[in-house]
Design a protein around this motif. Structure first.
Motif, PDB file in Angstrom:
ATOM      1  N   TYR A 176      -6.971  -4.726  -6.713  1.00  0.00           N
ATOM      2  CA  TYR A 176      -6.013  -5.733  -7.157  1.00  0.00           C
ATOM      3  C   TYR A 176      -4.643  -5.077  -7.176  1.00  0.00           C
ATOM      4  CZ  TYR A 176     -10.114  -8.362  -8.552  1.00  0.00           C
ATOM      5  OH  TYR A 176     -11.294  -9.037  -8.537  1.00  0.00           O
ATOM      6  N   VAL A 177      -3.735  -5.664  -6.476  1.00  0.00           N
ATOM      7  CA  VAL A 177      -2.416  -5.065  -6.364  1.00  0.00           C
ATOM      8  C   VAL A 177      -1.522  -5.746  -7.375  1.00  0.00           C
ATOM      9  CG1 VAL A 177      -0.448  -4.841  -4.846  1.00  0.00           C
ATOM     10  CG2 VAL A 177      -2.762  -4.589  -3.942  1.00  0.00           C
ATOM     11  N   HIS A 178      -1.169  -5.051  -8.426  1.00  0.00           N
ATOM     12  CA  HIS A 178      -0.305  -5.721  -9.378  1.00  0.00           C
ATOM     13  C   HIS A 178       0.675  -4.793 -10.079  1.00  0.00           C
ATOM     14  CE1 HIS A 178       1.168  -8.874 -11.863  1.00  0.00           C
ATOM     15  NE2 HIS A 178       0.958  -8.150 -12.939  1.00  0.00           N
ATOM     16  N   HIS A 179       0.153  -3.840 -10.829  1.00  0.00           N
ATOM     17  CA  HIS A 179       1.081  -3.075 -11.666  1.00  0.00           C
ATOM     18  C   HIS A 179       1.559  -1.818 -10.943  1.00  0.00           C
ATOM     19  CE1 HIS A 179       3.058  -1.374 -15.051  1.00  0.00           C
ATOM     20  NE2 HIS A 179       2.808  -2.464 -15.749  1.00  0.00           N
ATOM     21  N   PRO A 180       2.871  -1.578 -10.940  1.00  0.00           N
ATOM     22  CA  PRO A 180       3.394  -0.374 -10.293  1.00  0.00           C
ATOM     23  C   PRO A 180       2.720   0.906 -10.776  1.00  0.00           C
ATOM     24  CG  PRO A 180       5.200  -1.795 -10.941  1.00  0.00           C
ATOM     25  CD  PRO A 180       3.953  -2.409 -11.488  1.00  0.00           C
ATOM     26  N   ALA A 181       2.250   0.902 -12.029  1.00  0.00           N
ATOM     27  CA  ALA A 181       1.622   2.109 -12.556  1.00  0.00           C
ATOM     28  C   ALA A 181       0.336   2.457 -11.806  1.00  0.00           C
ATOM     29  CB  ALA A 181       1.345   1.951 -14.053  1.00  0.00           C
ATOM     30  N   ASP A 182      -0.260   1.452 -11.140  1.00  0.00           N
ATOM     31  CA  ASP A 182      -1.482   1.714 -10.369  1.00  0.00           C
ATOM     32  C   ASP A 182      -1.200   1.899  -8.881  1.00  0.00           C
ATOM     33  OD1 ASP A 182      -2.751   1.128 -12.775  1.00  0.00           O
ATOM     34  OD2 ASP A 182      -2.909  -1.007 -12.264  1.00  0.00           O
ATOM     35  N   ALA A 183       0.068   1.811  -8.504  1.00  0.00           N
ATOM     36  CA  ALA A 183       0.401   1.720  -7.082  1.00  0.00           C
ATOM     37  C   ALA A 183      -0.068   2.927  -6.278  1.00  0.00           C
ATOM     38  CB  ALA A 183       1.909   1.519  -6.902  1.00  0.00           C
ATOM     39  N   THR A 184       0.073   4.114  -6.843  1.00  0.00           N
ATOM     40  CA  THR A 184      -0.283   5.317  -6.087  1.00  0.00           C
ATOM     41  C   THR A 184      -1.781   5.380  -5.823  1.00  0.00           C
ATOM     42  OG1 THR A 184       1.596   6.502  -6.961  1.00  0.00           O
ATOM     43  CG2 THR A 184      -0.203   7.832  -6.093  1.00  0.00           C
ATOM     44  N   GLN A 185      -2.532   5.081  -6.853  1.00  0.00           N
ATOM     45  CA  GLN A 185      -3.986   5.108  -6.699  1.00  0.00           C
ATOM     46  C   GLN A 185      -4.436   4.109  -5.626  1.00  0.00           C
ATOM     47  OE1 GLN A 185      -6.098   3.881 -10.226  1.00  0.00           O
ATOM     48  NE2 GLN A 185      -7.989   3.801  -8.987  1.00  0.00           N
ATOM     49  N   ILE A 186      -3.884   2.911  -5.682  1.00  0.00           N
ATOM     50  CA  ILE A 186      -4.256   1.889  -4.701  1.00  0.00           C
ATOM     51  C   ILE A 186      -3.797   2.274  -3.308  1.00  0.00           C
ATOM     52  CG2 ILE A 186      -3.667  -0.468  -3.985  1.00  0.00           C
ATOM     53  CD1 ILE A 186      -3.862  -1.132  -7.059  1.00  0.00           C
ATOM     54  N   ARG A 187      -2.609   2.825  -3.230  1.00  0.00           N
ATOM     55  CA  ARG A 187      -2.105   3.254  -1.925  1.00  0.00           C
ATOM     56  C   ARG A 187      -3.013   4.322  -1.320  1.00  0.00           C
ATOM     57  NH1 ARG A 187       4.032   5.414  -0.605  1.00  0.00           N
ATOM     58  NH2 ARG A 187       3.271   7.516  -0.992  1.00  0.00           N
ATOM     59  N   ASN A 188      -3.450   5.252  -2.147  1.00  0.00           N
ATOM     60  CA  ASN A 188      -4.350   6.290  -1.637  1.00  0.00           C
ATOM     61  C   ASN A 188      -5.635   5.684  -1.089  1.00  0.00           C
ATOM     62  OD1 ASN A 188      -2.505   8.246  -2.233  1.00  0.00           O
ATOM     63  ND2 ASN A 188      -3.452   8.810  -4.206  1.00  0.00           N
ATOM     64  N   GLU A 189      -6.185   4.736  -1.840  1.00  0.00           N
ATOM     65  CA  GLU A 189      -7.400   4.049  -1.381  1.00  0.00           C
ATOM     66  C   GLU A 189      -7.157   3.383  -0.026  1.00  0.00           C
ATOM     67  OE1 GLU A 189     -10.388   3.937  -2.435  1.00  0.00           O
ATOM     68  OE2 GLU A 189     -10.389   4.378  -4.586  1.00  0.00           O
ATOM     69  N   LEU A 190      -6.036   2.697   0.082  1.00  0.00           N
ATOM     70  CA  LEU A 190      -5.758   1.917   1.294  1.00  0.00           C
ATOM     71  C   LEU A 190      -5.432   2.822   2.472  1.00  0.00           C
ATOM     72  CD1 LEU A 190      -3.771  -1.037  -0.283  1.00  0.00           C
ATOM     73  CD2 LEU A 190      -6.072  -1.130   0.709  1.00  0.00           C
ATOM     74  N   TRP A 191      -4.683   3.892   2.207  1.00  0.00           N
ATOM     75  CA  TRP A 191      -4.319   4.795   3.301  1.00  0.00           C
ATOM     76  C   TRP A 191      -5.542   5.514   3.865  1.00  0.00           C
ATOM     77  CZ3 TRP A 191       1.091   7.515   2.374  1.00  0.00           C
ATOM     78  CH2 TRP A 191       2.087   6.531   2.369  1.00  0.00           C
ATOM     79  N   SER A 192      -6.564   5.659   3.029  1.00  0.00           N
ATOM     80  CA  SER A 192      -7.765   6.334   3.529  1.00  0.00           C
ATOM     81  C   SER A 192      -8.766   5.344   4.134  1.00  0.00           C
ATOM     82  CB  SER A 192      -8.406   7.149   2.404  1.00  0.00           C
ATOM     83  OG  SER A 192      -8.895   6.267   1.416  1.00  0.00           O
ATOM     84  N   SER A 193      -8.393   4.078   4.199  1.00  0.00           N
ATOM     85  CA  SER A 193      -9.258   3.070   4.827  1.00  0.00           C
ATOM     86  C   SER A 193      -8.679   2.685   6.186  1.00  0.00           C
ATOM     87  CB  SER A 193      -9.313   1.807   3.960  1.00  0.00           C
ATOM     88  OG  SER A 193      -9.678   2.136   2.634  1.00  0.00           O
ATOM     89  N   SER A 194      -9.554   2.238   7.123  1.00  0.00           N
ATOM     90  CA  SER A 194      -9.046   1.827   8.433  1.00  0.00           C
ATOM     91  C   SER A 194      -9.057   0.319   8.570  1.00  0.00           C
ATOM     92  CB  SER A 194      -9.908   2.378   9.563  1.00  0.00           C
ATOM     93  OG  SER A 194     -10.233   3.700   9.324  1.00  0.00           O
ATOM     94  N   ARG A 195     -10.137  -0.297   8.098  1.00  0.00           N
ATOM     95  CA  ARG A 195     -10.288  -1.729   8.263  1.00  0.00           C
ATOM     96  C   ARG A 195     -10.233  -2.343   6.873  1.00  0.00           C
ATOM     97  NH1 ARG A 195     -12.219  -5.530  11.968  1.00  0.00           N
ATOM     98  NH2 ARG A 195     -13.599  -7.059  10.992  1.00  0.00           N
ATOM     99  N   ILE A 196      -9.276  -3.226   6.676  1.00  0.00           N
ATOM    100  CA  ILE A 196      -9.038  -3.739   5.329  1.00  0.00           C
ATOM    101  C   ILE A 196      -9.013  -5.262   5.329  1.00  0.00           C
ATOM    102  CG2 ILE A 196      -7.388  -3.796   3.403  1.00  0.00           C
ATOM    103  CD1 ILE A 196      -6.425  -0.991   4.489  1.00  0.00           C
ATOM    104  N   ALA A 197      -9.770  -5.862   4.410  1.00  0.00           N
ATOM    105  CA  ALA A 197      -9.716  -7.311   4.238  1.00  0.00           C
ATOM    106  C   ALA A 197      -8.728  -7.639   3.141  1.00  0.00           C
ATOM    107  CB  ALA A 197     -11.092  -7.843   3.878  1.00  0.00           C
TER     108      ALA A 197
END
Lengths: 441, 441
Positions: A127-148
């Motif tokens: 869930y993309v919402h709070h800037p405080a979680d942005a880095t963690q989510i970005r890391n997850e997404l950057w390490s994924s190739s196919r994203i829904a």
């Protein structure tokens, strides 16, 4: 000494605290913020995800230290308010693992909004919402190739742009028959949809059934998709559990307030995404969870707490987003919305250019204007264009807010210089088409 | 059959003819245009001079043939009207070296404006005005190396940019103490002046005495300059000699009209730069010789001639120009102008950015707002910025036209998305500064 407590250090809360401070220099003001960031707004997360910047601190307009030093506002970050007792006029937090009570004379409820969640749970459901979680989510997404991405609203298309720009394979699954269907009418929404479909894989008219394998298997009513991670962007809701049952909640599900941002409880204010407001056109409750509204609500709450009477005029619902070269804006009612309120409308769409025929670099711009049929007052506008959309949108927000007729809008003395406009501004032409029924230049 | 004659085939004249045609399909309509171009506007000449385009026909929105074929409007180009007899209701032209008389039931006077001239004459003294002369003037300028521009108004700085971009050595001689001093107050004008001075040689507070050697020797009250050619850009005046003494002329020197664009003579209308109008703020006569106003006046004249009553609301004086990266706009009154009308003002200037802190490519933007002190109504605005100036200027034109207070402007629900704005729009901040007296974000 008077005590003001603010719950939630986002746009609305920090603005309210700052204006109360200005007007009451001796007030005791404490802001409780659940995360490590204040004065933040989630609008930057897609651009952080895209990698356009890397310093998380840039999410904050001002730091907690700034508020402490410059504005004498005591900001307690990483501090979640676990109880609010409106009758006893206190709030409770955990401090060093112990419950601690703080009393207030004035309270501002500015807990903001939170993403709507789906039933399925999993590590790769994001869930993309709070800037405080942005880095963690970005890391997850950057390490994924196919994203829904589930949801083709504003956040959905902004994340689609960001992830595609990062080289990800994106699949955008949307329940509606066109993208941005809550923001735009179908005629304008289809233009955006076509553009998005030319860049990423889009599934329209397709509903999520469930997500399995911790976020890696999407099951819809039409198919199954294997991905590395899923971003859920199906909207937000007011974050008000902490006061439920103690305060009047409005029709929209947000906290009811009057035009001074006062709730149903004396000296308790609400502002920002936690608070409901009134639509200036329909005079009905409305909920516009965007930062400019939040800031202005905070301003109103802070002034009134500070003893200076300020009235919030209500909302028209101005929204703007971007997908690639397209800037997409909307203010006032769509025709869809107007229909729901039983308002008869007429509308006009004009496609034009942003510069003189002979000036290099002119871009397309499309404006839709909507008027109430009897009065011919402008009640809504939608714009898609590649430059100079923002200012025109703001103009139309002013026009809707003040109730200009199509004729009055036509006669606004717009500016013209070949590098940034045509002689007949696209807004003027759209107003003329509404007013006279005649298109063309 | 009713006969309409239009004198002058520029923006106002062709718009008037087109709307009269729409409403009266059988009217006999003739437009007399002294040059070979219709539906033209001089605003493109600096960009043609710069070499950004080379096809002269692009100066015309529509060609004479288009009007003949599509709108059944008889356009007589290269035909100068030498006499207008308002009493006898006819006009006289030369056709095949013979005088020929045309009678009218309705007449539109849309002869436009012409450059103010200096006393000196010479082959290398150039007046930049009509697109029909653009090629000749461009050839003169392209074959010159060192060029003087007399006048630091809009045309002066646009030509300075164009000629400098062509590699010319430009010397800009200006009587005022800063550039654009009729358009901007000194605080804003100085910002533009500094920018222009960083690019070309500028002489301020310097008055022309005479030009000698056919345009190659400039003599001012402070010095002498040898150049290859001189561009005179000291302003324009209404081009109305042909009706002088037969019709009421307004205080501004342009033809007096009422709010239907009717002159003092029955069924004789005036529109565009030949016509005077009324300033919406001061209620006093005003003269705004720019294309958007001309077009709208033409629309009003054409509709009224066609039998559909339309009222022109007056002008606020919206002006926009460009120098290099700077887009510079103004609407309503400057503080200088307000002072002349005895209006007490308060003002606020805010310097801000066009994008979120973290979004690449953000540009500077500076907004000055002026309010009438007692009512706090916005009566003027000035903007200098590198992007998104036009729409904000148009917004402020609407605001001035409709009489928003600073508080109302502050509460306009502006749009925000990081690639095209800050959360607090620069206009919102300037309104807040006026309204509360407090600056900052």
């Amino acid at each position: 000494m008077e005590k003001l407590i603010v719950i939630g250090g986002g746009a609305a809360g920090m603005t309210a605290a700052s204006w109360a401070r200005r007007l009451k220099p001796n007030m005791d003001i404490i802001v409780f913020e659940a995360t490590r960031m204040v004065s933040h707004a989630p609008c930057g997360i897609p651009y952080y995800t895209e990698g356009l910047f890397n310093d998380e601190n840039l999410f904050m307009t001002y730091t907690p230290e700034y508020f402490k030093e410059k504005r004498k506002i005591d900001v307690k970050i990483n501090t979640r308010v676990v109880e609010v007792n409106l009758k006893d006029r206190n709030i409770v937090i955990f401090e060093n693992l112990e419950k601690k009570k703080y009393e207030f004379d004035y309270l501002v409820l500015s807990m903001g909004a939170r993403p709507k969640r789906i039933d399925s749970e999993g590590e790769k459901i994001l869930y993309v919402h709070h800037p405080a979680d942005a880095t963690q989510i970005r890391n997850e997404l950057w390490s994924s190739s196919r994203i829904a991405i589930i949801g083709g609203g504003i956040l959905g298309i902004e994340m689609a742009e960001a992830l595609q720009a990062r080289g990800k394979k994106v699949i955008l699954i949307h329940r509606g028959k066109y993208l941005l269907n809550r923001m735009l009418d179908e005629d304008m929404g289809k233009i955006v949809t076509e553009k998005v479909m030319s860049e990423v894989e889009v599934k329209l008219n397709e509903s999520l059934v469930e997500i399995k394998n911790g976020g890696k298997l999407i099951i819809t009513d039409k198919g199954k998709y294997e991905v590395d991670a899923t971003v859920v962007a199906i909207g937000v809701e007011p974050n008000i559990d902490v006061v439920k049952g103690q305060i009047k909640i409005g029709e929209t599900g947000a906290i009811w307030v009057d035009d001074h941002m006062r709730t149903s409880v004396p000296n308790v204010y609400a502002a920002g995404d936690a608070a409901e407001s009134v639509n200036i056109i329909t005079k009905k409750p409305d909920w516009i969870p965007f930062a400019p509204v939040a800031n202005k609500m905070g301003f109103v709450a802070g002034n009134n707490i500070g003893g200076k009477e300020v009235v919030f005029p209500g909302v028209v619902g101005t929204v703007i987003t971007k997908f690639k070269e397209y800037i997409i804006g909307k203010t006032g009612l769509t025709e869809n919305e107007a229909r729901r309120y039983g308002i008869k409308t007429v509308s006009a769409i004009v496609r034009h250019k942003t510069r003189a025929r002979y000036y290099p670099g002119g871009k397309d711009i499309i404006v839709k204007l909507i008027a109430e049929e009897n009065s011919m007052r402008i009640i809504g506008a939608q714009i898609i264009g590649e430059e100079e959309v923002l200012g025109r949108l703001n103009m139309l927000a002013a026009v809707v807010q003040k109730g200009f007729t199509a004729e009055e809008l036509f006669f606004v003395e717009t500016g013209y210089v070949p590098p940034v406009n045509r002689v007949w501004d696209v807004v003027t032409l759209a107003a003329r088409k509404l007013y006279t029924g005649v298109g063309g230049e």
